[in-house]
Write a protein that holds these residues in place. Structure first.
Motif, PDB file in Angstrom:
ATOM      1  N   PRO A 152       0.685  -1.201   0.008  1.00 42.38           N
ATOM      2  CA  PRO A 152       0.012   0.073   0.110  1.00 42.38           C
ATOM      3  C   PRO A 152       0.986   1.309  -0.138  1.00 42.38           C
ATOM      4  O   PRO A 152       1.875   1.421   0.859  1.00 42.38           O
ATOM      5  N   PRO A 153       0.399   2.338  -0.734  1.00 47.18           N
ATOM      6  CA  PRO A 153       1.564   3.426  -0.948  1.00 47.18           C
ATOM      7  C   PRO A 153       1.374   4.357   0.223  1.00 47.18           C
ATOM      8  O   PRO A 153       2.319   5.053   0.639  1.00 47.18           O
ATOM      9  N   ASN A 154       0.657   4.149   1.218  1.00 45.35           N
ATOM     10  CA  ASN A 154       0.305   5.168   2.356  1.00 45.35           C
ATOM     11  C   ASN A 154       0.701   4.384   3.424  1.00 45.35           C
ATOM     12  O   ASN A 154       0.527   4.837   4.538  1.00 45.35           O
ATOM     13  N   ASN A 155       1.455   3.343   3.395  1.00 46.40           N
ATOM     14  CA  ASN A 155       1.767   2.423   4.448  1.00 46.40           C
ATOM     15  C   ASN A 155       2.743   3.118   5.424  1.00 46.40           C
ATOM     16  O   ASN A 155       3.436   3.952   4.904  1.00 46.40           O
ATOM     17  N   THR A 156       2.744   2.884   6.668  1.00 45.95           N
ATOM     18  CA  THR A 156       3.423   3.437   7.659  1.00 45.95           C
ATOM     19  C   THR A 156       4.206   2.414   8.401  1.00 45.95           C
ATOM     20  O   THR A 156       5.176   2.789   9.166  1.00 45.95           O
TER      21      THR A 156
END
Ligand SMILES: Cc1cc2nc3c(=O)[nH]c(=O)nc-3n(C[C@H](O)[C@H](O)[C@H](O)COP(=O)(O)O)c2cc1C
Ligand code: SF4
Ligand code: FES
Lengths: 466, 267
Positions: A83-87
């Motif tokens: 996922p691109p917004n992964n933290t």
């Protein structure tokens, strides 16, 4: 590459194209980092770390590399699923739980060329921004686990692992995690559960796709040893150049492992789709044993569907469709899928006319009954039932309907389970019955009145009830 | 029969005081029971083995269990629970090869190293590595070691037990000094691994008739030096048949090489 000499008797066949296995059985080769560096090792790591991580992924996408662990899923695309917004932290796992019967390629990489794997892992981890990576190695490779740990320590000492690798600002630690002799740990979500210290019960997909919810519920990329090694060569050649190896949609090289009834079993690294069964089994493996004829071949590990050597197949659609005999089938992902089987992990098991199919079937069902994790009913019960019925057929205690029963059980597992083990255990049985029905029925007899213990207990119970 | 190292008369006293069940009905639990009542303190290394020998001796003219024995066992001893059955490690002749489980500084150090490989809040991941350390040093996973691992990782012991009982790679009873794992999967079976197993058993005097692939795969020779087990594909099908002896891998083992294989270790 012509200056590479191989150990006597272990020279590659002329049809081979060695990338991954370049150093396997090489004269004067050992597993130390000095040998690897002398041969130009870790250059690609430096190149990769100088690139943008996205560019590395793009290169791998362009190369068309398909996973070598069994499913054949494009590696670059898999990497893109994070996922691109992964933290959360991202993990990379190398799947070295090579336990698909018939497959023995990863063994040679981890025993003889561990640094190639480490280099591939560093580049891959960089591409997916992972700072922790695990090598999940099967328990039956104790020597390789030591070799790998030594190699990791050497690489760290030379600054190819650890903090700030080669002054690029990228950190990575690789750890070796040993499994404990369970086949299901090869399934990626089972592997993740096992790495978390639990029983390897595979997770259901969706929603538990490792790229989104993997190890410790963080994004995780699981790749086979061979797939990760290919990354080094993709970087060296460039994706555009690599894709020219092999055939369209089936790029690169792959290692075929041939075992069973051939004169010279062994491993052969070939361009995907450039070798047909005839070339593989007659030219490269020396043909059948003296006085024998080939009967059947399992093309991609024991989970793939068996093929008869006297079959022919219609490959392709519409105008492109052509009839190919078994011997002219090229061993690539798409052709084998069109022939109703799969390329799987590259384990080719060959049987000649001395083999009874009921015996082969029985051996395979025993394997799956032993290895089912037991999480879902169709697989747990079904694999045991299949074992019991095939026991009867093999021992000559079966009645003709038993073959049908067996087939019915197999079709009731297929597609109804948590993980692909269900298909892996049902497909070989379905195919075996489909292709060798007469032979199997021939071993049964109408006059058999063999009763299982369960049957006797059941009859006893019923007689009491009435 | 091994000579006994302590006076048997003491044991006769025991047996006259409480009725000792027939050895066939004796498992660890019951041995503990006997020990509890024993008027002598059996304080020698491998006490358990000696007790077993003593019991064997006591019952040597007594081939079948008497009815009373069974009833006594039933009455006085609760049936072991499922958990006990899964956790307890039965004695084997191989037990003599391994030291009893003991926490050593060296073991602690190795364990801490392993635990450090995983994120701090995920130490449960170290269950497999810790069990491997235990098995490597002590031959098999004993109840005491399960407790230790659970303590070390701060998890409930059942979470360790479930792992130990699931994975075929963890043994719950002592193997022989040489533990043979013969591959039985397709390519090796075609190459003759079943015959290889038969030859190994013949040479070492192992009786595999009681072995059960799922529940009790390991068979130990009466001398305790050897044990055998079938393994699934060891990923070297091209050089079938193959076999692991402890941690050493051997390939191309046609059945006629069984003798040489054993000799190689005994030479
Ligand atoms: C039952 C089962 C067993 C598997 N065993 C292995 C294995 O032993 N080694 C492996 O690399 N992949 C195995 N896989 C495939 C993995 O799930 C996964 O697809 C693979 O590791 C992905 O790597 P790749 O994309 O590089 O192929 C298995 C899959 C299933 C369903
Ligand atoms: S299909 Fe079989 S192996 Fe997979 S989760 Fe279900 S029981 Fe386990
Ligand atoms: S079948 Fe024995 S190693 Fe694969």
């Amino acid at each position: 590459m012509s200056d590479i000499k191989y150990l006597p008797g272990k020279e590659p066949h002329e049809n081979e194209h060695r990338l991954i296995f370049k150093n396997v059985d090489r004269q004067g080769w050992d597993t130390s980092i000095d040998t690897y560096l002398e041969d130009g090792g870790y250059e690609m790591l430096k190149k990769g770390l100088g690139m943008d991580p996205k560019a590395v992924t793009e290169d791998v996408k362009a190369s068309g590399l398909r996973g070598r662990g069994g499913a054949g899923f494009p590696t670059g695309i898999k990497w893109g699923f994070i996922p691109p917004n992964n933290t959360k932290p991202v993990y990379l796992i190398c799947n070295c739980d090579e336990s698909e019967p018939g497959t023995f390629k990863d063994r040679y990489i981890v025993h003889q060329d561990p640094h190639q794997l480490i280099e591939g892992m560093v580049i891959s981890a960089y591409a997916v921004s992972a700072h922790t990576a695990y090598i999940y190695i099967r328990e039956e490779f104790p020597e390789a686990a030591i070799t790998l740990e030594k190699a990791i320590a050497e690489a760290r000492e030379k600054g190819f692992l650890g903090q700030n690798i080669q002054d690029s600002g990228f950190d990575l630690e690789i750890y070796v995690h040993r499994g404990a002799a369970a086949y299901i740990c090869g399934e990626e979500t089972g592997l993740i559960e096992s790495l978390e210290g639990k029983r390897p019960y595979p997770r259901i997909k969706p929603p538990y796709f490792p790229a989104a919810m993997g190890l410790y519920m963080a994004p995780t990329i699981v790749n086979n040893v061979e797939s990760l090694c290919h990354v080094v060569h993709i970087l060296r050649m460039g994706g555009q150049e690599y894709v020219k190896l092999g055939t369209p949609r089936n790029s690169g090289t792959r290692i075929l492992c041939v075992s069973g009834d051939v004169k010279k079993p062994g491993y052969f690294e070939v361009e995907v789709g450039k070798v047909t069964f005839r070339e593989l089994l007659y030219d490269m493996c020396g043909g059948p044993k003296d006085g024998r004829k080939f009967k059947a071949v399992i093309p991609g590990g024991s989970s793939s569907k068996i093929l008869r050597c006297n079959e022919s197949f219609k490959i392709g659609r519409g105008d492109d469709a052509k009839d190919l005999s078994f011997w002219d089938l090229p061993l690539d992902f798409d052709t084998l899928a069109a022939a109703g089987s799969m390329a799987g992990s590259g384990g080719v098991i060959v049987m000649d006319d001395s083999r009874r199919m009921s015996w082969v079937l029985n051996n395979i069902t025993h394997f799956y009954a032993h290895e089912s994790c037991g999480q879902c009913t169709p697989c747990r019960e079904g694999s045991t039932w299949m074992k019991k019925v095939s026991d009867r057929i093999e021992n000559g205690q079966a009645v003709p309907e038993d073959v049908k029963t067996l087939e019915e059980i197999a079709y009731q597992i297929d597609g109804k389970t948590v993980c692909a083990f269900g298909e892996a255990s049902a497909w070989p049985v379905e195919a075996m019955i489909d292709k060798f029905r007469e032979e199997l029925v021939g071993e049964t007899s109408d006059t058999n009145d063999f009763k299982t213990d369960e049957r006797i207990a059941q009859e006893e119970f019923l007689s009491k009830v009435q | 029969m091994r000579p006994l190292k302590f006076p048997l008369t003491d044991f006769f006293k025991v047996s006259s005081k409480i009725e000792v069940p027939h050895p066939r009905a004796i498992d660890r639990k019951r041995l503990e029971y006997i020990r509890l009542y024993a008027p002598v303190k059996v304080d020698v290394p491998n006490a358990r083995l000696i007790e077993r020998d003593a019991l064997r001796y006591l019952f040597k003219d007594h081939p079948k269990p008497r009815r009373n024995d069974r009833e006594l066992v039933k009455r006085d001893l609760p049936e072991p629970s499922v958990l006990e059955k899964n956790v307890l490690s039965p004695e084997t002749p191989g037990s003599i090869n391994f030291p009893p489980f003991k926490i050593t500084p060296e073991l602690e150090k190795k364990a801490n190293q392993r635990i450090a490989q995983y994120p701090a809040d995920q130490s449960r991941s170290a269950v497999l590595p810790l069990l491997h350390e235990v098995q490597h040093h002590f031959g098999f996973i004993s109840p005491e070691s399960i407790d230790w691992v659970a303590d070390k990782l701060n998890i409930a012991p059942i979470k360790v037990v479930e792992v130990v009982t699931f994975y075929p790679g963890f043994r719950q009873k002592a193997p022989g000094k040489l533990h043979f794992r013969v591959c039985r999967t397709l390519s090796c079976a075609m190459g003759g691994s079943y015959e290889l197993m038969a030859r190994l058993c013949e040479i070492t005097g192992i009786d595999r008739s009681g072995a059960d692939g799922q529940k009790d795969p390991i068979s130990v020779s009466p001398c305790g030096n050897y044990s055998v087990e079938y393994a699934e594909c060891l990923a070297s099908c091209g050089t079938a048949p193959v076999c692991l002896v402890n941690d050493d891998f051997h390939e191309g083992l046609t059945p006629d090489k069984a003798k040489d294989l054993i000799a190689q270790y005994n030479g």
